[in-house]
Scaffold this motif. Structure first.
Motif, PDB file in Angstrom:
ATOM      1  N   ASP A  30     -29.916  16.845  34.727  1.00  0.00           N
ATOM      2  CA  ASP A  30     -30.495  15.513  34.934  1.00  0.00           C
ATOM      3  C   ASP A  30     -31.819  15.619  35.669  1.00  0.00           C
ATOM      4  OD1 ASP A  30     -28.207  14.464  33.819  1.00  0.00           O
ATOM      5  OD2 ASP A  30     -27.511  13.457  35.630  1.00  0.00           O
ATOM      6  N   ILE A  31     -32.806  14.880  35.173  1.00  0.00           N
ATOM      7  CA  ILE A  31     -34.100  14.801  35.849  1.00  0.00           C
ATOM      8  C   ILE A  31     -34.422  13.316  36.049  1.00  0.00           C
ATOM      9  CG2 ILE A  31     -36.505  15.525  35.846  1.00  0.00           C
ATOM     10  CD1 ILE A  31     -35.757  17.597  33.707  1.00  0.00           C
ATOM     11  N   PRO A  32     -34.241  12.807  37.278  1.00  0.00           N
ATOM     12  CA  PRO A  32     -34.447  11.373  37.546  1.00  0.00           C
ATOM     13  C   PRO A  32     -35.857  11.056  38.059  1.00  0.00           C
ATOM     14  CG  PRO A  32     -33.369  12.380  39.406  1.00  0.00           C
ATOM     15  CD  PRO A  32     -33.586  13.483  38.392  1.00  0.00           C
ATOM     16  N   TYR A  33     -36.199   9.772  37.959  1.00  0.00           N
ATOM     17  CA  TYR A  33     -37.457   9.266  38.515  1.00  0.00           C
ATOM     18  C   TYR A  33     -37.265   7.781  38.802  1.00  0.00           C
ATOM     19  CZ  TYR A  33     -42.349   7.850  38.884  1.00  0.00           C
ATOM     20  OH  TYR A  33     -43.537   7.332  39.316  1.00  0.00           O
ATOM     21  N   GLU A  34     -37.825   7.311  39.905  1.00  0.00           N
ATOM     22  CA  GLU A  34     -37.747   5.889  40.268  1.00  0.00           C
ATOM     23  C   GLU A  34     -39.097   5.393  40.746  1.00  0.00           C
ATOM     24  OE1 GLU A  34     -34.603   4.624  42.905  1.00  0.00           O
ATOM     25  OE2 GLU A  34     -33.387   6.352  42.348  1.00  0.00           O
ATOM     26  N   LYS A  35     -39.389   4.148  40.418  1.00  0.00           N
ATOM     27  CA  LYS A  35     -40.586   3.504  40.943  1.00  0.00           C
ATOM     28  C   LYS A  35     -40.364   1.996  40.896  1.00  0.00           C
ATOM     29  CE  LYS A  35     -45.583   3.326  40.648  1.00  0.00           C
ATOM     30  NZ  LYS A  35     -46.761   3.781  39.898  1.00  0.00           N
ATOM     31  N   GLY A  36     -40.468   1.376  42.061  1.00  0.00           N
ATOM     32  CA  GLY A  36     -40.237  -0.069  42.120  1.00  0.00           C
ATOM     33  C   GLY A  36     -38.838  -0.403  41.659  1.00  0.00           C
ATOM     34  N   ARG A  37     -38.734  -1.363  40.787  1.00  0.00           N
ATOM     35  CA  ARG A  37     -37.409  -1.784  40.309  1.00  0.00           C
ATOM     36  C   ARG A  37     -36.903  -0.952  39.136  1.00  0.00           C
ATOM     37  NH1 ARG A  37     -40.514  -6.188  37.289  1.00  0.00           N
ATOM     38  NH2 ARG A  37     -39.609  -6.054  35.198  1.00  0.00           N
ATOM     39  N   PHE A  38     -37.740  -0.043  38.604  1.00  0.00           N
ATOM     40  CA  PHE A  38     -37.346   0.762  37.445  1.00  0.00           C
ATOM     41  C   PHE A  38     -36.814   2.128  37.847  1.00  0.00           C
ATOM     42  CE2 PHE A  38     -40.555  -2.015  35.366  1.00  0.00           C
ATOM     43  CZ  PHE A  38     -39.723  -2.589  34.425  1.00  0.00           C
ATOM     44  N   ARG A  39     -35.773   2.563  37.126  1.00  0.00           N
ATOM     45  CA  ARG A  39     -35.217   3.906  37.277  1.00  0.00           C
ATOM     46  C   ARG A  39     -35.198   4.564  35.904  1.00  0.00           C
ATOM     47  NH1 ARG A  39     -29.921   4.586  38.838  1.00  0.00           N
ATOM     48  NH2 ARG A  39     -29.364   2.599  37.914  1.00  0.00           N
ATOM     49  N   TYR A  40     -35.411   5.863  35.865  1.00  0.00           N
ATOM     50  CA  TYR A  40     -35.456   6.641  34.627  1.00  0.00           C
ATOM     51  C   TYR A  40     -34.592   7.875  34.812  1.00  0.00           C
ATOM     52  CZ  TYR A  40     -37.551  10.126  31.434  1.00  0.00           C
ATOM     53  OH  TYR A  40     -37.768  11.112  30.501  1.00  0.00           O
ATOM     54  N   LEU A  41     -33.893   8.266  33.761  1.00  0.00           N
ATOM     55  CA  LEU A  41     -33.103   9.489  33.804  1.00  0.00           C
ATOM     56  C   LEU A  41     -33.206  10.195  32.462  1.00  0.00           C
ATOM     57  CD1 LEU A  41     -31.080  11.349  35.304  1.00  0.00           C
ATOM     58  CD2 LEU A  41     -29.261   9.990  34.247  1.00  0.00           C
ATOM     59  N   ASP A  42     -33.646  11.451  32.509  1.00  0.00           N
ATOM     60  CA  ASP A  42     -33.601  12.338  31.348  1.00  0.00           C
ATOM     61  C   ASP A  42     -32.415  13.251  31.599  1.00  0.00           C
ATOM     62  OD1 ASP A  42     -33.997  14.077  29.232  1.00  0.00           O
ATOM     63  OD2 ASP A  42     -35.960  14.776  29.894  1.00  0.00           O
ATOM     64  N   SER A  43     -31.430  13.221  30.709  1.00  0.00           N
ATOM     65  CA  SER A  43     -30.205  13.991  30.872  1.00  0.00           C
ATOM     66  C   SER A  43     -29.944  14.757  29.574  1.00  0.00           C
ATOM     67  CB  SER A  43     -29.039  13.044  31.175  1.00  0.00           C
ATOM     68  OG  SER A  43     -27.853  13.761  31.401  1.00  0.00           O
ATOM     69  N   TYR A  44     -29.816  16.095  29.691  1.00  0.00           N
ATOM     70  CA  TYR A  44     -29.652  16.878  28.463  1.00  0.00           C
ATOM     71  C   TYR A  44     -28.696  18.045  28.649  1.00  0.00           C
ATOM     72  CZ  TYR A  44     -33.034  20.064  30.646  1.00  0.00           C
ATOM     73  OH  TYR A  44     -33.667  20.910  31.508  1.00  0.00           O
TER      74      TYR A  44
END
Length: 149
Positions: A30-44
């Protein structure tokens, strides 16, 4: 949201961000990222041949996702390390154009990266390939778009 997706993609896998110490699923990276109200996750899962999913949440609501499957097609001439080098440099150049979809070609000494897709961030389908001469040595198929309740 599209600008957040591009930013998240640029600062995670492509920039070699260190994966999270604990994955959300057994055996995944998992490689996560967050900024403000948004969250992102790349999971492989996997390495040379791999399958994954990227998701964006607005607070706790999933609003966008894509999935992908990539593989080495000619292991005698090409490997995962070379593919990663070409892909990271090509995608860095693409993200600098403030986009992640559409026709794109990048010439690298290890191979020619070609991305073709239809649609936009709301609904898309695409393929990325690396060629050595006329031979396709790597291919990744992807699709995704907005998630609506």
């Amino acid at each position: 949201m599209e600008s957040f997706i591009i930013e998240a993609k640029a600062v995670t896998y492509v920039s070699s961000k260190v994966p999270a110490p604990m994955a959300t699923r057994i055996g995944a990276t998992d490689i996560p990222y967050e900024k403000g109200r948004f969250r992102y996750l790349d999971s492989y899962y996997g390495g040379t041949d791999f399958l994954g999913q990227e998701v964006v949440w607005d607070d706790t609501t999933p609003v966008w996702a894509m999935n992908y499957y990539g593989r080495i097609l000619d292991a005698e001439r090409f490997d995962g390390g070379r593919a990663g080098t070409v892909i990271k440099q090509a995608l860095t150049a693409l993200y600098q154009e403030k986009r992640f979809l559409g026709g794109f070609t990048y010439l690298h000494p290890l191979g020619e990266y070609v991305d073709q897709s239809v649609g936009d961030y709301r609904s898309f389908l695409g393929v990325e390939r690396i060629r050595m001469g006329e031979r396709v040595v790597y291919q990744l198929d992807y699709q995704g778009g907005l998630i609506k309740p």
